[in-house]
Design a protein around this motif. Structure first.
Motif, PDB file in Angstrom:
ATOM      1  N   TRP A 114      63.158  63.199 -54.354  1.00  0.00           N
ATOM      2  CA  TRP A 114      64.343  63.418 -53.535  1.00  0.00           C
ATOM      3  C   TRP A 114      64.008  64.288 -52.322  1.00  0.00           C
ATOM      4  O   TRP A 114      64.458  64.017 -51.211  1.00  0.00           O
ATOM      5  N   LYS A 115      63.190  65.325 -52.559  1.00  0.00           N
ATOM      6  CA  LYS A 115      62.784  66.208 -51.453  1.00  0.00           C
ATOM      7  C   LYS A 115      61.998  65.420 -50.405  1.00  0.00           C
ATOM      8  O   LYS A 115      62.216  65.579 -49.205  1.00  0.00           O
ATOM      9  N   ASN A 116      61.112  64.536 -50.856  1.00  0.00           N
ATOM     10  CA  ASN A 116      60.348  63.706 -49.934  1.00  0.00           C
ATOM     11  C   ASN A 116      61.267  62.732 -49.193  1.00  0.00           C
ATOM     12  O   ASN A 116      61.073  62.469 -48.009  1.00  0.00           O
ATOM     13  N   PHE A 117      62.268  62.203 -49.881  1.00  0.00           N
ATOM     14  CA  PHE A 117      63.231  61.285 -49.272  1.00  0.00           C
ATOM     15  C   PHE A 117      63.993  61.966 -48.142  1.00  0.00           C
ATOM     16  O   PHE A 117      64.215  61.382 -47.078  1.00  0.00           O
ATOM     17  N   ILE A 118      64.371  63.222 -48.335  1.00  0.00           N
ATOM     18  CA  ILE A 118      65.105  63.977 -47.311  1.00  0.00           C
ATOM     19  C   ILE A 118      64.168  64.378 -46.166  1.00  0.00           C
ATOM     20  O   ILE A 118      64.487  64.179 -44.990  1.00  0.00           O
ATOM     21  N   VAL A 133      66.638  59.317 -45.417  1.00  0.00           N
ATOM     22  CA  VAL A 133      68.078  59.414 -45.645  1.00  0.00           C
ATOM     23  C   VAL A 133      68.850  59.005 -44.393  1.00  0.00           C
ATOM     24  O   VAL A 133      69.911  58.396 -44.470  1.00  0.00           O
ATOM     25  N   TRP A 134      68.290  59.328 -43.198  1.00  0.00           N
ATOM     26  CA  TRP A 134      68.939  58.920 -41.944  1.00  0.00           C
ATOM     27  C   TRP A 134      68.874  57.410 -41.759  1.00  0.00           C
ATOM     28  O   TRP A 134      69.832  56.789 -41.299  1.00  0.00           O
ATOM     29  N   ALA A 135      67.760  56.817 -42.135  1.00  0.00           N
ATOM     30  CA  ALA A 135      67.636  55.364 -42.051  1.00  0.00           C
ATOM     31  C   ALA A 135      68.614  54.684 -43.010  1.00  0.00           C
ATOM     32  O   ALA A 135      69.221  53.667 -42.670  1.00  0.00           O
ATOM     33  N   LEU A 136      68.800  55.261 -44.191  1.00  0.00           N
ATOM     34  CA  LEU A 136      69.755  54.702 -45.153  1.00  0.00           C
ATOM     35  C   LEU A 136      71.178  54.784 -44.617  1.00  0.00           C
ATOM     36  O   LEU A 136      71.938  53.813 -44.668  1.00  0.00           O
ATOM     37  N   GLY A 137      71.540  55.956 -44.072  1.00  0.00           N
ATOM     38  CA  GLY A 137      72.885  56.128 -43.516  1.00  0.00           C
ATOM     39  C   GLY A 137      73.133  55.204 -42.336  1.00  0.00           C
ATOM     40  O   GLY A 137      74.192  54.578 -42.235  1.00  0.00           O
ATOM     41  N   LEU A 138      72.156  55.088 -41.448  1.00  0.00           N
ATOM     42  CA  LEU A 138      72.283  54.198 -40.293  1.00  0.00           C
ATOM     43  C   LEU A 138      72.393  52.738 -40.742  1.00  0.00           C
ATOM     44  O   LEU A 138      73.178  51.970 -40.190  1.00  0.00           O
ATOM     45  N   GLY A 139      71.646  52.380 -41.762  1.00  0.00           N
ATOM     46  CA  GLY A 139      71.721  51.022 -42.304  1.00  0.00           C
ATOM     47  C   GLY A 139      73.090  50.721 -42.883  1.00  0.00           C
ATOM     48  O   GLY A 139      73.617  49.615 -42.718  1.00  0.00           O
ATOM     49  N   PHE A 140      73.682  51.693 -43.588  1.00  0.00           N
ATOM     50  CA  PHE A 140      75.035  51.500 -44.115  1.00  0.00           C
ATOM     51  C   PHE A 140      76.050  51.305 -42.993  1.00  0.00           C
ATOM     52  O   PHE A 140      76.903  50.421 -43.049  1.00  0.00           O
ATOM     53  N   VAL A 141      75.963  52.143 -41.954  1.00  0.00           N
ATOM     54  CA  VAL A 141      76.917  52.053 -40.848  1.00  0.00           C
ATOM     55  C   VAL A 141      76.760  50.732 -40.100  1.00  0.00           C
ATOM     56  O   VAL A 141      77.743  50.019 -39.849  1.00  0.00           O
ATOM     57  N   LEU A 142      75.536  50.372 -39.741  1.00  0.00           N
ATOM     58  CA  LEU A 142      75.318  49.116 -39.012  1.00  0.00           C
ATOM     59  C   LEU A 142      75.674  47.901 -39.874  1.00  0.00           C
ATOM     60  O   LEU A 142      76.223  46.927 -39.378  1.00  0.00           O
ATOM     61  N   GLY A 143      75.367  47.973 -41.152  1.00  0.00           N
ATOM     62  CA  GLY A 143      75.731  46.875 -42.049  1.00  0.00           C
ATOM     63  C   GLY A 143      77.235  46.707 -42.169  1.00  0.00           C
ATOM     64  O   GLY A 143      77.762  45.587 -42.182  1.00  0.00           O
ATOM     65  N   TYR A 144      77.963  47.835 -42.240  1.00  0.00           N
ATOM     66  CA  TYR A 144      79.425  47.771 -42.313  1.00  0.00           C
ATOM     67  C   TYR A 144      79.997  47.191 -41.024  1.00  0.00           C
ATOM     68  O   TYR A 144      80.900  46.348 -41.050  1.00  0.00           O
ATOM     69  N   LEU A 145      79.484  47.637 -39.868  1.00  0.00           N
ATOM     70  CA  LEU A 145      79.982  47.125 -38.594  1.00  0.00           C
ATOM     71  C   LEU A 145      79.682  45.626 -38.450  1.00  0.00           C
ATOM     72  O   LEU A 145      80.531  44.862 -38.001  1.00  0.00           O
ATOM     73  N   PHE A 146      78.481  45.216 -38.846  1.00  0.00           N
ATOM     74  CA  PHE A 146      78.110  43.800 -38.777  1.00  0.00           C
ATOM     75  C   PHE A 146      79.016  42.961 -39.679  1.00  0.00           C
ATOM     76  O   PHE A 146      79.508  41.908 -39.278  1.00  0.00           O
ATOM     77  N   ARG A 147      79.280  43.465 -40.873  1.00  0.00           N
ATOM     78  CA  ARG A 147      80.162  42.741 -41.806  1.00  0.00           C
ATOM     79  C   ARG A 147      81.582  42.687 -41.248  1.00  0.00           C
ATOM     80  O   ARG A 147      82.271  41.679 -41.357  1.00  0.00           O
ATOM     81  N   HIS A 148      82.029  43.772 -40.650  1.00  0.00           N
ATOM     82  CA  HIS A 148      83.385  43.830 -40.123  1.00  0.00           C
ATOM     83  C   HIS A 148      83.564  42.856 -38.957  1.00  0.00           C
ATOM     84  O   HIS A 148      84.563  42.161 -38.863  1.00  0.00           O
ATOM     85  N   PHE A 149      82.596  42.799 -38.048  1.00  0.00           N
ATOM     86  CA  PHE A 149      82.730  41.933 -36.872  1.00  0.00           C
ATOM     87  C   PHE A 149      82.506  40.465 -37.187  1.00  0.00           C
ATOM     88  O   PHE A 149      83.009  39.603 -36.481  1.00  0.00           O
ATOM     89  N   THR A 150      81.756  40.154 -38.221  1.00  0.00           N
ATOM     90  CA  THR A 150      81.507  38.744 -38.546  1.00  0.00           C
ATOM     91  C   THR A 150      82.483  38.215 -39.586  1.00  0.00           C
ATOM     92  O   THR A 150      82.425  37.023 -39.931  1.00  0.00           O
ATOM     93  N   ALA A 151      83.404  39.023 -40.070  1.00  0.00           N
ATOM     94  CA  ALA A 151      84.346  38.593 -41.112  1.00  0.00           C
ATOM     95  C   ALA A 151      85.496  37.772 -40.502  1.00  0.00           C
ATOM     96  O   ALA A 151      86.149  37.030 -41.221  1.00  0.00           O
TER      97      ALA A 151
END
Length: 82
Positions: free
Chosen positions: A54-58, A63-81
């Motif tokens: 976990w320390k290595n992940f932070i 963790v920033w790449a994971l958060g950015l992936g969640f946000v971009l994935g949500y926006l992509f899903r929202h706009f293509t729905a």
């Protein structure tokens, strides 16, 4: 011939031949699971390994790449729905 002298399989009450294949498959899977569970663990410090990972992940910024992936994935899903 009396009814009590007949084997149960001929009456269709207990036909174990139908269970032979499924039981043999379960037996093979249980054997593989038992080999997995019977392995020797040299360092059983699971909590310490998790904390180190976990320390290595932070620290590595994943963790920033994971958060950015969640946000971009949500926006992509929202706009293509629509």
């Amino acid at each position: 011939m009396l009814l009590s002298e007949l084997p149960l399989t001929s009456l269709g009450l207990v036909d174990l031949s139908l269970w032979q294949d499924p039981l043999s498959l379960w037996g093979a899977q249980l054997l593989e699971l038992s080999h997995f569970l019977a392995q020797r663990i040299d360092d059983p410090d699971i909590i310490g390994k998790f904390q180190k990972s976990w320390k290595n992940f932070i620290e590595s910024g994943q963790v920033w790449a994971l958060g950015l992936g969640f946000v971009l994935g949500y926006l992509f899903r929202h706009f293509t729905a629509y």
